[in-house]
Design an enzyme around this catalytic site. Structure first.
Site, PDB file in Angstrom:
ATOM      1  N   GLY A 192       0.805  -1.216   0.000  1.00 30.31           N
ATOM      2  CA  GLY A 192       0.000   0.000   0.000  1.00 30.31           C
ATOM      3  C   GLY A 192       0.835   1.260   0.000  1.00 30.31           C
ATOM      4  O   GLY A 192       2.001   1.263  -0.402  1.00 30.31           O
ATOM      5  N   ASP A 224      -5.085  -7.328  -7.791  1.00 32.57           N
ATOM      6  CA  ASP A 224      -4.902  -7.198  -6.343  1.00 32.57           C
ATOM      7  C   ASP A 224      -3.610  -6.433  -6.074  1.00 32.57           C
ATOM      8  O   ASP A 224      -2.509  -6.941  -6.265  1.00 32.57           O
ATOM      9  CB  ASP A 224      -4.833  -8.573  -5.664  1.00 32.57           C
ATOM     10  CG  ASP A 224      -6.056  -9.417  -6.017  1.00 32.57           C
ATOM     11  OD1 ASP A 224      -5.893 -10.621  -6.278  1.00 32.57           O
ATOM     12  OD2 ASP A 224      -7.153  -8.820  -6.078  1.00 32.57           O
ATOM     13  N   LEU A 225      -3.750  -5.203  -5.611  1.00 32.20           N
ATOM     14  CA  LEU A 225      -2.626  -4.289  -5.435  1.00 32.20           C
ATOM     15  C   LEU A 225      -1.479  -4.938  -4.649  1.00 32.20           C
ATOM     16  O   LEU A 225      -1.712  -5.538  -3.594  1.00 32.20           O
ATOM     17  CB  LEU A 225      -3.128  -3.059  -4.675  1.00 32.20           C
ATOM     18  CG  LEU A 225      -2.381  -1.747  -4.838  1.00 32.20           C
ATOM     19  CD1 LEU A 225      -2.186  -1.371  -6.270  1.00 32.20           C
ATOM     20  CD2 LEU A 225      -3.082  -0.656  -4.056  1.00 32.20           C
ATOM     21  N   ASP A 226      -0.281  -4.871  -5.169  1.00 33.91           N
ATOM     22  CA  ASP A 226       0.931  -5.362  -4.501  1.00 33.91           C
ATOM     23  C   ASP A 226       0.896  -6.852  -4.205  1.00 33.91           C
ATOM     24  O   ASP A 226       1.690  -7.354  -3.414  1.00 33.91           O
ATOM     25  CB  ASP A 226       1.174  -4.605  -3.180  1.00 33.91           C
ATOM     26  CG  ASP A 226       1.154  -3.105  -3.370  1.00 33.91           C
ATOM     27  OD1 ASP A 226       0.707  -2.398  -2.463  1.00 33.91           O
ATOM     28  OD2 ASP A 226       1.546  -2.653  -4.461  1.00 33.91           O
ATOM     29  N   GLU A 227      -0.008  -7.596  -4.828  1.00 28.19           N
ATOM     30  CA  GLU A 227      -0.155  -9.032  -4.530  1.00 28.19           C
ATOM     31  C   GLU A 227       0.360  -9.921  -5.654  1.00 28.19           C
ATOM     32  O   GLU A 227       0.287 -11.141  -5.564  1.00 28.19           O
ATOM     33  CB  GLU A 227      -1.645  -9.342  -4.279  1.00 28.19           C
ATOM     34  CG  GLU A 227      -2.223  -8.676  -3.045  1.00 28.19           C
ATOM     35  CD  GLU A 227      -1.693  -9.331  -1.770  1.00 28.19           C
ATOM     36  OE1 GLU A 227      -1.599  -8.635  -0.740  1.00 28.19           O
ATOM     37  OE2 GLU A 227      -1.308 -10.518  -1.842  1.00 28.19           O
TER      38      GLU A 227
END
Ligand SMILES: Nc1nc2c(c(=O)[nH]1)N[C@@H](CN(C=O)c1ccc(C(=O)N[C@@H](CCC(=O)O)C(=O)O)cc1)CN2
Length: 286
Positions: A203, A228-231
């Site tokens: 994040g 999925d952010l940063d995933e």
């Protein structure tokens, strides 16, 4: 003496006996010599991964002909494979917002020939790096993004990707979240540098999170971009030691070098066809 050409074959499939035998049999039958070979069998997923760098003398068969022969004689329906001429340089499009250290690092590596790729252009939601792009004689696409204009901005990005036949989109501190549909369209061909040692401090403002937590190591993570952010599947990570004397600004400064290294090493591995997807993980042949 016939000229010798270099090729790379990558392959993923369900693991079973005889895969290596069939692939190396194909290479021998077509006058190819393996100069570097790596494989991995994932016990959990039951999947097999391999990369072969091989050479072939003669000009009678080019990579397209070798691909056709492999498809006709050796490839099986469950195989995901790719065969590339080693000098076939993937085409990169770099995306950036306001922080240019990763962009600058990649451009310099490319300019001295240490990146086996072609950088075809730069896209940004700000005008800041137009002069840098001009200094490398590269097209600069300023595509502003607001919540209202994101669909048009993303459509413009895909137009640029198609126009330049881009193989890999590199988010070099591009600070806009890509939509799920764009991530689907770019699946497996978009890489992002996140400025933390994931899964820690995902994040926003990871260096402030790190400062508040009082960590002694900070890092950066290059990963494939997913909705999925940063995933996304991690390709490369780098770290640096820090201590109690470092305030957030100093952590950010130390982090710049770590981000450049993690992203450059990830891009180098991808353009050398050393990275294979394994579900939400990667196999990286070094
Ligand atoms: N679909 C994805 N898009 C992006 C990813 C990703 O993993 N999946 N990574 C980011 C980069 N990033 C962290 O590494 C990141 C960038 C931006 C934001 C964010 O919240 N942005 C705000 C706008 C901020 C601004 O205008 O300055 C937003 O988009 O609303 C979070 C993480 C790149 N894209």
């Amino acid at each position: 003496m016939s000229p010798v050409s270099d090729y790379v074959l990558t392959l993923t499939c369900e693991d079973r006996p005889g895969i290596v035998h069939s692939v190396t049999g194909f290479l021998v039958a077509n006058g190819c010599n393996i100069v570097e070979y790596q494989q991995f069998g994932d016990q959990d997923s039951g999947h097999f991964f391999m990369r072969a760098h091989f050479q072939r003398a003669g000009v009678d068969l080019d990579v397209a002909a070798l691909r056709a022969r492999f498809a006709a004689t050796t490839a099986r329906p469950d195989m995901e494979w790719g065969m590339y001429a080693a000098d076939d340089r993937p085409r990169l499009l770099i995306m950036v917002s306001k922080l240019g250290h990763c962009l600058n690092d990649l451009l310099f590596r490319w300019s001295i020939g240490s990146l086996n790729a072609e950088i075809v252009g730069i896209v940004s939601n700000h005008p800041d790096f137009a002069d840098l792009a001009a200094s490398y004689k590269l097209p600069y696409y300023h595509v502003p993004v607001t919540p209202e204009t994101k669909p048009e901005a993303e459509a413009r990005l895909l137009q640029i990707v198609d126009e330049h036949q881009v193989d890999l989109v590199v988010l070099a501190r591009y600070m806009q979240v890509l939509s799920s549909s764009l991530c689907e369209t770019l699946a497996g061909r978009a890489v992002n540098i996140h400025h933390s040692f994931l899964p820690s401090f995902a994040g926003a403002r990871p260096y402030h999170q790190a400062y508040t937590r009082g960590v002694k190591l900070i890092g950066a993570t290059a990963h494939f971009v997913t909705a999925d952010l940063d995933e996304g599947p991690i390709i490369e990570q780098e770290v640096a030691r820090v201590d109690h004397t470092n305030n957030p600004a100093e952590l950010t400064a130390i982090g710049r070098d770590v981000e450049c290294l993690a992203l450059a090493h990830a891009v180098e591995a991808i353009v050398e066809r050393r990275v294979l997807l394994n579900g939400n993980r990667t196999v990286v042949f070094r």
